[in-house]
Design a protein around this motif. Sequence first.
Motif, PDB file in Angstrom:
ATOM      1  N   ASP A  97      -9.901  20.041 -49.218  1.00  0.00           N
ATOM      2  CA  ASP A  97      -9.833  20.587 -47.820  1.00  0.00           C
ATOM      3  C   ASP A  97      -8.934  19.822 -47.123  1.00  0.00           C
ATOM      4  OD1 ASP A  97     -13.200  22.193 -48.042  1.00  0.00           O
ATOM      5  OD2 ASP A  97     -11.057  22.636 -48.612  1.00  0.00           O
ATOM      6  N   ASN A  98      -9.164  18.428 -47.097  1.00  0.00           N
ATOM      7  CA  ASN A  98      -8.470  17.338 -46.302  1.00  0.00           C
ATOM      8  C   ASN A  98      -6.824  17.649 -46.448  1.00  0.00           C
ATOM      9  OD1 ASN A  98     -10.814  16.377 -45.035  1.00  0.00           O
ATOM     10  ND2 ASN A  98     -10.927  14.761 -46.659  1.00  0.00           N
ATOM     11  N   ASP A  99      -6.594  17.573 -48.035  1.00  0.00           N
ATOM     12  CA  ASP A  99      -5.239  17.830 -48.178  1.00  0.00           C
ATOM     13  C   ASP A  99      -4.588  19.173 -47.676  1.00  0.00           C
ATOM     14  OD1 ASP A  99      -5.206  15.411 -49.587  1.00  0.00           O
ATOM     15  OD2 ASP A  99      -5.186  16.426 -51.499  1.00  0.00           O
ATOM     16  N   ILE A 129      -1.333  21.788 -43.667  1.00  0.00           N
ATOM     17  CA  ILE A 129      -1.297  22.826 -42.315  1.00  0.00           C
ATOM     18  C   ILE A 129      -0.413  22.271 -41.185  1.00  0.00           C
ATOM     19  CG2 ILE A 129      -2.389  24.406 -40.904  1.00  0.00           C
ATOM     20  CD1 ILE A 129      -4.145  25.052 -43.482  1.00  0.00           C
ATOM     21  N   ILE A 130      -1.316  21.005 -40.851  1.00  0.00           N
ATOM     22  CA  ILE A 130      -0.829  20.372 -39.690  1.00  0.00           C
ATOM     23  C   ILE A 130       0.552  19.854 -39.881  1.00  0.00           C
ATOM     24  CG2 ILE A 130      -1.030  18.236 -38.215  1.00  0.00           C
ATOM     25  CD1 ILE A 130      -4.095  18.538 -39.061  1.00  0.00           C
ATOM     26  N   SER A 131       1.008  19.333 -41.148  1.00  0.00           N
ATOM     27  CA  SER A 131       2.402  18.929 -41.296  1.00  0.00           C
ATOM     28  C   SER A 131       3.361  20.199 -41.195  1.00  0.00           C
ATOM     29  CB  SER A 131       2.537  18.290 -42.665  1.00  0.00           C
ATOM     30  OG  SER A 131       1.857  17.299 -42.904  1.00  0.00           O
ATOM     31  N   GLY A 132       2.988  21.313 -41.701  1.00  0.00           N
ATOM     32  CA  GLY A 132       3.897  22.449 -41.545  1.00  0.00           C
ATOM     33  C   GLY A 132       4.038  22.985 -40.088  1.00  0.00           C
ATOM     34  N   ILE A 133       3.026  23.125 -39.571  1.00  0.00           N
ATOM     35  CA  ILE A 133       3.034  23.429 -38.049  1.00  0.00           C
ATOM     36  C   ILE A 133       4.047  22.372 -37.312  1.00  0.00           C
ATOM     37  CG2 ILE A 133       1.779  23.637 -35.981  1.00  0.00           C
ATOM     38  CD1 ILE A 133      -0.603  24.749 -37.553  1.00  0.00           C
ATOM     39  N   LEU A 134       3.789  21.182 -37.486  1.00  0.00           N
ATOM     40  CA  LEU A 134       4.627  19.953 -36.940  1.00  0.00           C
ATOM     41  C   LEU A 134       6.166  20.289 -37.158  1.00  0.00           C
ATOM     42  CD1 LEU A 134       2.398  16.984 -36.948  1.00  0.00           C
ATOM     43  CD2 LEU A 134       3.202  18.136 -34.929  1.00  0.00           C
ATOM     44  N   LEU A 135       6.376  20.775 -38.349  1.00  0.00           N
ATOM     45  CA  LEU A 135       7.717  20.942 -38.775  1.00  0.00           C
ATOM     46  C   LEU A 135       8.303  22.007 -38.076  1.00  0.00           C
ATOM     47  CD1 LEU A 135       7.320  19.747 -42.642  1.00  0.00           C
ATOM     48  CD2 LEU A 135       8.997  18.624 -40.958  1.00  0.00           C
ATOM     49  N   GLY A 189      12.348  17.790 -30.823  1.00  0.00           N
ATOM     50  CA  GLY A 189      12.482  18.616 -32.166  1.00  0.00           C
ATOM     51  C   GLY A 189      12.493  17.662 -33.377  1.00  0.00           C
ATOM     52  N   ALA A 190      13.236  16.884 -33.551  1.00  0.00           N
ATOM     53  CA  ALA A 190      13.423  16.005 -34.894  1.00  0.00           C
ATOM     54  C   ALA A 190      12.182  14.952 -34.694  1.00  0.00           C
ATOM     55  CB  ALA A 190      14.547  15.316 -34.877  1.00  0.00           C
ATOM     56  N   PRO A 191      11.675  14.375 -33.682  1.00  0.00           N
ATOM     57  CA  PRO A 191      10.547  13.412 -33.602  1.00  0.00           C
ATOM     58  C   PRO A 191       9.492  14.032 -34.180  1.00  0.00           C
ATOM     59  CG  PRO A 191      11.859  12.908 -31.850  1.00  0.00           C
ATOM     60  CD  PRO A 191      12.383  14.058 -32.410  1.00  0.00           C
ATOM     61  N   LEU A 192       9.233  15.264 -33.697  1.00  0.00           N
ATOM     62  CA  LEU A 192       7.991  16.072 -33.826  1.00  0.00           C
ATOM     63  C   LEU A 192       8.060  16.476 -35.756  1.00  0.00           C
ATOM     64  CD1 LEU A 192       7.440  18.884 -31.226  1.00  0.00           C
ATOM     65  CD2 LEU A 192       5.977  16.947 -32.155  1.00  0.00           C
ATOM     66  N   ALA A 193       9.218  16.782 -36.234  1.00  0.00           N
ATOM     67  CA  ALA A 193       9.450  16.885 -37.499  1.00  0.00           C
ATOM     68  C   ALA A 193       9.024  15.812 -38.408  1.00  0.00           C
ATOM     69  CB  ALA A 193      10.724  17.695 -37.885  1.00  0.00           C
ATOM     70  N   LEU A 194       9.473  14.418 -37.615  1.00  0.00           N
ATOM     71  CA  LEU A 194       9.149  13.213 -38.429  1.00  0.00           C
ATOM     72  C   LEU A 194       7.777  13.019 -38.531  1.00  0.00           C
ATOM     73  CD1 LEU A 194      10.226  10.450 -39.621  1.00  0.00           C
ATOM     74  CD2 LEU A 194      10.408   9.659 -37.232  1.00  0.00           C
ATOM     75  N   ILE A 195       7.060  13.522 -37.312  1.00  0.00           N
ATOM     76  CA  ILE A 195       5.615  13.203 -37.357  1.00  0.00           C
ATOM     77  C   ILE A 195       5.063  13.988 -38.603  1.00  0.00           C
ATOM     78  CG2 ILE A 195       3.525  13.780 -36.116  1.00  0.00           C
ATOM     79  CD1 ILE A 195       5.361  12.706 -33.404  1.00  0.00           C
ATOM     80  N   GLY A 196       5.676  15.350 -38.590  1.00  0.00           N
ATOM     81  CA  GLY A 196       5.022  16.074 -39.571  1.00  0.00           C
ATOM     82  C   GLY A 196       5.200  15.442 -41.073  1.00  0.00           C
ATOM     83  N   LEU A 197       6.223  14.786 -41.231  1.00  0.00           N
ATOM     84  CA  LEU A 197       6.376  14.185 -42.686  1.00  0.00           C
ATOM     85  C   LEU A 197       5.560  13.041 -42.852  1.00  0.00           C
ATOM     86  CD1 LEU A 197      10.264  13.849 -43.459  1.00  0.00           C
ATOM     87  CD2 LEU A 197       8.547  15.405 -44.485  1.00  0.00           C
ATOM     88  N   LEU A 198       5.317  12.366 -41.715  1.00  0.00           N
ATOM     89  CA  LEU A 198       4.245  11.451 -41.855  1.00  0.00           C
ATOM     90  C   LEU A 198       3.005  11.965 -42.039  1.00  0.00           C
ATOM     91  CD1 LEU A 198       3.852   8.272 -41.163  1.00  0.00           C
ATOM     92  CD2 LEU A 198       3.686   8.586 -38.871  1.00  0.00           C
ATOM     93  N   VAL A 199       2.403  12.695 -41.376  1.00  0.00           N
ATOM     94  CA  VAL A 199       1.160  13.204 -41.629  1.00  0.00           C
ATOM     95  C   VAL A 199       1.164  13.637 -43.024  1.00  0.00           C
ATOM     96  CG1 VAL A 199      -0.280  15.161 -41.066  1.00  0.00           C
ATOM     97  CG2 VAL A 199       0.536  14.187 -39.504  1.00  0.00           C
ATOM     98  N   PHE A 200       2.369  14.308 -43.650  1.00  0.00           N
ATOM     99  CA  PHE A 200       2.306  14.872 -44.913  1.00  0.00           C
ATOM    100  C   PHE A 200       2.043  13.627 -45.996  1.00  0.00           C
ATOM    101  CE2 PHE A 200       4.463  16.499 -48.689  1.00  0.00           C
ATOM    102  CZ  PHE A 200       3.605  17.453 -49.207  1.00  0.00           C
ATOM    103  N   LYS A 201       2.692  12.339 -45.631  1.00  0.00           N
ATOM    104  CA  LYS A 201       2.577  11.364 -46.502  1.00  0.00           C
ATOM    105  C   LYS A 201       1.027  11.016 -46.721  1.00  0.00           C
ATOM    106  CE  LYS A 201       3.982   7.422 -48.301  1.00  0.00           C
ATOM    107  NZ  LYS A 201       3.337   7.692 -49.628  1.00  0.00           N
TER     108      LYS A 201
END
Length: 188
Positions: free
Chosen positions: A29-31, A36-42, A56-68
């Motif tokens: 569930d955490n994953d 989902i949060i990563s996908g939304i940020l991207l 734009g790009a900084p939000l996408a970077l945060i999405g990659l960071l959350v996905f990490k």
Amino acid sequence: LSCTCSFINFKQKIVIVQSYIFKNRNNMDNDSVLNIISGILLVVGLIGTVLPVLPGAPLALIGLLVFKFSGDCSYGWGTIILAGLFVLIGALLDYLLPIYMTKKLGGTKYGIWGSIVGLIVGLFFPPIGFIVGPFIGAFLGELAFSAAEPKMALKSAFGSFAGFILTTGYDIILTLIFIGIFVWQLMN
């Protein structure tokens, strides 16, 4: 007496198995939540590449960071650092390239400011306003405040417009690469 001990051992085993299942289910569930949060940020980051009110790009970077932090992610911190460097380059280009292109084609600070105002006004007329707004703003800024001839003002406006299009294209491509990394990780 031995029957009671067997029952207790069996009950303990059930509790151990249940705690393992619930523990793993919570991790799943955490994953899922992180994904989902990563996908939304991207996706919001991709939208932000053309909407100047969203980074734009900084939000996408945060999405990659959350996905990490998701269990589905297998890339290392080097990927995040490299992505961050590309976002930093894009941020610098966002400010410097339109100025450079405007000045290269004979524009002044009035054309640059006009381009910014045109972009803000263009927000109220999506999607064409995002594209035409900076161009018209730079043209009117040059025409009204720098006493430039219409031909020179048009040339300056084209420089501002070209800089805007190039930096927006860079951000869109970068964000699409980030989304590609995310999708690739989810599929593998």
